[in-house]
Design a protein around this motif. Structure first.
Motif: not given
Length: 158
Positions: A103-111, A116-134
């Motif tokens: 919400r507050t930066t334009s930094r890339p999602v991978t950064e 936030t502690g996720y070296q595996n971007v795919s796992y980050f996406y999975k957890l994020f989608v599970d929580r926010h449905q997007c």
């Protein structure tokens, strides 16, 4: 009457309430007892605050050492007091921090994932989608669109 709700209305309300209760609990929870030890209620607040503040890199062992607990006892204590495992608390704190950065930066999602502690971007996406449905990118776009509607003061019929 039809009440207009921005796309991320519930998420914004949830984030506001989380911040409100965090500040409220912090204000109540840091009064030390006269002997210098934290009270039982204050211990849980201190532990969860520590986890939230260090969510990108904290481990169960680090948290246990910091508060002089055995790792298995701390794990059981958190589950009993919060209903969540240590890992669930860390993941929630990481995803919440990621939302704030989206919400507050334009930094890339991978950064953001790495910060936030996720070296595996795919796992980050999975957890994020599970929580926010997007996806994180969709979350950012929805937030920006909702913010534009509020700033532009548009009345939309949906």
């Amino acid at each position: 009457y039809h009440l207009y709700r921005p796309a991320l209305y519930e998420e914004l309300v949830n984030q506001f309430m989380l911040l409100f209760f965090t500040f409220l609990l912090q204000g109540m929870g840091y009064a030390r007892q006269t002997d210098g030890n934290l009270g039982k209620r204050d211990t849980l607040l201190a532990i969860t605050d520590y986890i939230i503040e260090n969510c990108a890199r904290v481990t169960l062992k680090q948290a246990a050492d910091r508060f002089h607990f055995n790792t298995s006892y701390l794990s059981q204590y958190l589950k009993k007091k919060t209903g969540q495992t240590f890992t669930e608390i860390v993941q929630e704190a990481r995803i919440t921090h990621a939302c704030r950065l989206l919400r507050t930066t334009s930094r890339p999602v991978t950064e953001i994932a790495a910060e936030t502690g996720y070296q595996n971007v795919s796992y980050f996406y999975k957890l994020f989608v599970d929580r926010h449905q997007c996806t994180p990118s969709e979350f950012r776009e929805r937030y920006l669109q909702a913010k534009q509607r509020v700033i532009g003061n548009e009345q939309l019929d949906e």
